[in-house]
Design a protein around this motif. Structure first.
Motif, PDB file in Angstrom:
ATOM      1  N   LEU A 151       0.694  -1.071   0.065  1.00  0.00           N
ATOM      2  CA  LEU A 151      -0.277   0.309  -0.091  1.00  0.00           C
ATOM      3  C   LEU A 151       1.266   1.361  -0.109  1.00  0.00           C
ATOM      4  N   LEU A 152       1.778   0.978   1.012  1.00  0.00           N
ATOM      5  CA  LEU A 152       3.386   2.397   1.148  1.00  0.00           C
ATOM      6  C   LEU A 152       3.666   2.637  -0.460  1.00  0.00           C
ATOM      7  N   SER A 153       3.786   1.317  -0.872  1.00  0.00           N
ATOM      8  CA  SER A 153       4.550   1.686  -2.509  1.00  0.00           C
ATOM      9  C   SER A 153       3.910   1.996  -3.007  1.00  0.00           C
ATOM     10  N   VAL A 154       2.211   1.684  -3.806  1.00  0.00           N
ATOM     11  CA  VAL A 154       1.456   2.377  -4.136  1.00  0.00           C
ATOM     12  C   VAL A 154       1.641   4.237  -4.745  1.00  0.00           C
ATOM     13  N   MET A 155       0.738   4.009  -2.910  1.00  0.00           N
ATOM     14  CA  MET A 155       1.087   5.662  -2.718  1.00  0.00           C
ATOM     15  C   MET A 155       2.008   6.142  -3.025  1.00  0.00           C
ATOM     16  N   ARG A 156       3.102   6.183  -3.057  1.00  0.00           N
ATOM     17  CA  ARG A 156       3.825   6.843  -3.422  1.00  0.00           C
ATOM     18  C   ARG A 156       4.465   6.918  -5.021  1.00  0.00           C
ATOM     19  N   LEU A 157       3.550   6.102  -5.833  1.00  0.00           N
ATOM     20  CA  LEU A 157       4.013   6.160  -7.272  1.00  0.00           C
ATOM     21  C   LEU A 157       3.222   7.082  -7.081  1.00  0.00           C
ATOM     22  N   THR A 158       1.382   7.031  -6.827  1.00  0.00           N
ATOM     23  CA  THR A 158       0.717   7.864  -7.269  1.00  0.00           C
ATOM     24  C   THR A 158       1.015   9.480  -7.043  1.00  0.00           C
ATOM     25  N   ALA A 177       1.377  11.702  -9.950  1.00  0.00           N
ATOM     26  CA  ALA A 177      -0.374  13.548  -9.962  1.00  0.00           C
ATOM     27  C   ALA A 177       1.525  14.441 -10.243  1.00  0.00           C
ATOM     28  N   ASP A 178       2.272  14.407 -10.214  1.00  0.00           N
ATOM     29  CA  ASP A 178       3.225  15.267 -10.464  1.00  0.00           C
ATOM     30  C   ASP A 178       3.559  15.426 -11.907  1.00  0.00           C
ATOM     31  N   HIS A 179       3.112  14.514 -13.063  1.00  0.00           N
ATOM     32  CA  HIS A 179       2.965  13.749 -14.543  1.00  0.00           C
ATOM     33  C   HIS A 179       1.973  14.395 -14.699  1.00  0.00           C
ATOM     34  N   TYR A 180       0.481  13.951 -14.132  1.00  0.00           N
ATOM     35  CA  TYR A 180      -0.631  14.323 -14.598  1.00  0.00           C
ATOM     36  C   TYR A 180      -1.413  15.498 -14.173  1.00  0.00           C
ATOM     37  N   PRO A 181      -1.308  16.277 -13.909  1.00  0.00           N
ATOM     38  CA  PRO A 181      -1.733  17.280 -12.719  1.00  0.00           C
ATOM     39  C   PRO A 181      -3.168  17.263 -12.922  1.00  0.00           C
ATOM     40  N   MET A 182      -3.868  16.933 -13.532  1.00  0.00           N
ATOM     41  CA  MET A 182      -4.821  16.603 -14.078  1.00  0.00           C
ATOM     42  C   MET A 182      -5.572  15.594 -12.945  1.00  0.00           C
ATOM     43  N   ALA A 183      -5.106  14.562 -12.980  1.00  0.00           N
ATOM     44  CA  ALA A 183      -5.737  13.761 -11.895  1.00  0.00           C
ATOM     45  C   ALA A 183      -5.874  14.685 -10.788  1.00  0.00           C
ATOM     46  N   ALA A 225      -9.241   6.429 -11.489  1.00  0.00           N
ATOM     47  CA  ALA A 225      -9.694   4.726 -10.778  1.00  0.00           C
ATOM     48  C   ALA A 225      -8.486   3.910 -12.165  1.00  0.00           C
ATOM     49  N   HIS A 226      -8.109   4.414 -13.523  1.00  0.00           N
ATOM     50  CA  HIS A 226      -7.369   3.909 -14.448  1.00  0.00           C
ATOM     51  C   HIS A 226      -5.732   3.972 -13.293  1.00  0.00           C
ATOM     52  N   ILE A 227      -5.038   5.099 -12.803  1.00  0.00           N
ATOM     53  CA  ILE A 227      -3.865   4.739 -12.366  1.00  0.00           C
ATOM     54  C   ILE A 227      -3.659   3.954 -11.406  1.00  0.00           C
ATOM     55  N   VAL A 228      -4.687   3.988 -10.323  1.00  0.00           N
ATOM     56  CA  VAL A 228      -4.371   3.439  -9.227  1.00  0.00           C
ATOM     57  C   VAL A 228      -4.506   1.826 -10.258  1.00  0.00           C
ATOM     58  N   HIS A 229      -5.404   1.543 -10.660  1.00  0.00           N
ATOM     59  CA  HIS A 229      -5.205   0.180 -11.616  1.00  0.00           C
ATOM     60  C   HIS A 229      -3.697  -0.078 -12.119  1.00  0.00           C
ATOM     61  N   ALA A 230      -3.680   0.921 -12.448  1.00  0.00           N
ATOM     62  CA  ALA A 230      -2.089   0.474 -13.398  1.00  0.00           C
ATOM     63  C   ALA A 230      -0.700   0.991 -12.115  1.00  0.00           C
ATOM     64  N   LEU A 231      -0.766   1.302 -10.990  1.00  0.00           N
ATOM     65  CA  LEU A 231       0.151   0.880 -10.308  1.00  0.00           C
ATOM     66  C   LEU A 231      -0.197   0.322  -9.712  1.00  0.00           C
ATOM     67  N   ASP A 232      -0.865  -0.325  -8.946  1.00  0.00           N
ATOM     68  CA  ASP A 232      -1.205  -1.745  -8.316  1.00  0.00           C
ATOM     69  C   ASP A 232      -0.701  -2.505  -8.907  1.00  0.00           C
ATOM     70  N   SER A 233      -1.078  -2.918 -10.485  1.00  0.00           N
ATOM     71  CA  SER A 233      -0.781  -4.057 -11.000  1.00  0.00           C
ATOM     72  C   SER A 233       0.576  -3.823 -11.646  1.00  0.00           C
ATOM     73  N   LEU A 234       1.420  -2.605 -12.131  1.00  0.00           N
ATOM     74  CA  LEU A 234       2.924  -2.166 -11.282  1.00  0.00           C
ATOM     75  C   LEU A 234       3.635  -3.208 -10.222  1.00  0.00           C
ATOM     76  N   ASP A 235       2.948  -2.539  -9.033  1.00  0.00           N
ATOM     77  CA  ASP A 235       4.237  -2.837  -7.890  1.00  0.00           C
ATOM     78  C   ASP A 235       4.073  -4.198  -7.954  1.00  0.00           C
TER      79      ASP A 235
END
Length: 505
Positions: free
Chosen positions: A224-231, A235-241, A328-338
């Motif tokens: 959970l901590l790893s995915v939170m840090r990835l978000t 978020a810095d790269h996609y400021p619209m999120a 939701a898509h970003i959370v899904h993608a980062l969860d899968s990545l980690d």
């Protein structure tokens, strides 16, 4: 690494003679240590990896705690020579695997228990329930300070390595929520989750999965901590999120695995986990907590619930809804990545090949684990410790490249995990003196320029030629009247008024 105050353990040999081995406690083992000491075996399992390779998974204990061990070589010869509950003389080396200390066993010999002191191999009592429920490990520093002068009793109170990383990760999760989330309703909801007794007790010790990724005690909090840090990075790269929703989704998506998977031996699924599942359990918990927060916006609750129930990405993977928001898509993608990276690193670490792993049945492919053809020149898991070990390795190499001395005095951290370097060792060393530059070659002297010609002070310039006088104007050429009459408008206006007056009279 040896303990100067450790007792000498007598061990038996086949000739019934007795030899003495210095006891090194499980809590004192550090990465790269050589092990030649006695433990008691409390768990012995013959495991077949997905690659088909067979190894032994052991748990070794003494009065300071327990440590995981693996036997990868000579499995068929060593497996029948001892059983769970036996005292064994272990030879091998210590590595860091996913942030946990692990002994790779090279040799193992069963011992006669008669000359041994059983008290030296009784595991410490389990911590009280109140200590387990603490979401952060910082309060554990007070009892450590009180027992620092009690000698042997302080060793028994040493925290186990299991769950140490999870306790630290749970504390960092709370810091992220307090410091980085701005929406007051989102922050209240996540804090309510952390303060929930079920989550507070389970998060520091719960695994993230039964076997696929982060499958160790405390692995859930680390995931959970790893995915939170990835978000935060994304978020810095996609400021619209929305950053608040990203952090909330990263925390909520798997948090109810604390009730889905048991942290006990085997990491079996609970009855509620089998019948309901952590996605639905999270949605239920969100509804429970939002009802206790006055004025919680219903639409915000819907978005948070969507983040949790859609993070598997596809209906066939168990999500009742596919991701329908950017967050939701970003959370899904980062969860899968980690989870994928952690799973691959673990597979590489367990594989004994040099370049390519055996075929992973779950992924239907081999993975490259050898050194990479770049300046870095290292593989993903070189030096042991897929996950956290590679980072420790790189830090040590950087320290060696700088010429710094490796820390010698280490003490267990307050959370019971990685060692903490003494403050004196953490101070940066002075830079080495600059090497002297070679002296510059002497330049030839500049040539003297000729002196500038000076003008005599009394020298006078030549007088200017006088202009011829202008001829006088001819009076006949002058205009009789002015071509420009500035007061003509005024004179005309006054004349009109006089004329009007005369006609009226």
């Amino acid at each position: 690494m040896t303990n100067e105050n450790a007792p000498q353990t007598a061990t038996s040999t086949p000739a019934d003679s007795v030899k003495t081995v210095r006891k090194v406690y499980a809590a004192d083992l550090r990465e790269k240590d050589r092990v030649h000491t006695v433990f008691r075996v409390t768990k012995k399992e013959k495991v077949t990896a997905r690659s088909g390779k067979v190894f032994l998974a052991l748990t070794l204990v003494d009065k300071s705690g327990e440590v995981d061990a693996r036997v990868f070589d000579k499995v068929d010869a060593l497996e029948p020579s001892f059983q769970s509950g036996d005292f064994v003389l272990v030879q091998g080396n210590v590595i860091q695997f996913h942030g946990r200390t692990q002994v790779v066993v090279e040799g193992l010999e069963r011992l006669d228990p008669e000359p041994l002191d059983p008290k030296e191999f009784e595991p410490p009592p389990a911590p009280p329930a109140e200590a387990k429920a603490a979401p952060e490990a910082k309060p554990a520093a007070e009892p450590r300070a009180e027992k620092a002068d009690k000698g042997e009793k302080s060793e028994k109170s040493e925290p186990r390595h299991d769950g140490g990383g999870g306790a630290r990760a749970a504390g960092l999760i709370r810091e992220l929520i307090n410091e980085r989330i701005n929406d007051p309703f989102v922050k209240q909801l996540l804090i309510a989750f952390l303060d929930d007794p079920q989550v507070a007790a389970g998060l520091p010790v719960a695994p993230a999965a039964k076997g696929m990724h982060h499958a160790w005690r405390g692995g859930l909090a680390e995931h959970l901590l790893s995915v939170m840090r990835l978000t935060l990075r994304v978020a810095d790269h996609y400021p619209m999120a929305d950053r608040d929703l990203l952090l909330a989704g990263a925390f909520l998506h798997d948090v109810m695995k604390v009730a889905e998977i048991s942290p006990d031996k085997g990491f079996d699924y609970t009855d509620e986990g089998k019948l309901v599942g952590h996605l639905v359990m999270t949605a239920q918990k969100i509804r429970e907590k939002t009802l206790s927060i006055p004025g919680f916006p219903p639409l915000l609750e819907n978005h948070l619930t969507h983040l949790a129930i859609s993070h598997h990405g596809q209906l066939e993977y168990g999500s009742p809804k596919v991701p329908m928001t950017i967050e939701a898509h970003i959370v899904h993608a980062l969860d899968s990545l980690d989870s994928r990276i952690a799973s691959w690193l673990e597979a590489m670490q367990r594989d004994s090949n040099e370049k390519w792993t055996d075929v992973l049945r779950h992924y239907d492919r081999q993975l490259w684990k050898g050194p990479l053809p770049t300046v870095r020149g290292r593989g993903p898991v070189e030096g042991g410790g897929g996950g956290g070990g590679g980072r420790r390795k790189s830090r040590e190499e950087k320290r060696k490249n700088r010429g710094d001395k490796a820390p010698q005095q280490q003490a267990p951290s307050q959370e019971g995990g990685a060692p903490v370097v003494a403050r004196e060792e953490q101070q940066p060393q002075q830079r080495p003196p600059r090497r002297e530059r070679p002296p510059r070659e002497d330049r030839p002297p500049r040539e003297d320029r000729p002196p500038r010609e000076e003008r005599a002070r009394d020298e006078q310039r030549a007088p200017r030629e006088e202009r011829p006088p202008r001829p006088p104007r001819d009076p006949n050429s002058l205009p009789k009247e002015l071509t420009f009459k500035p007061f003509s408008a005024l004179t005309t206006l006054s004349g009109d008024k006089s004329g009007e007056g005369s006609s009226e009279s």
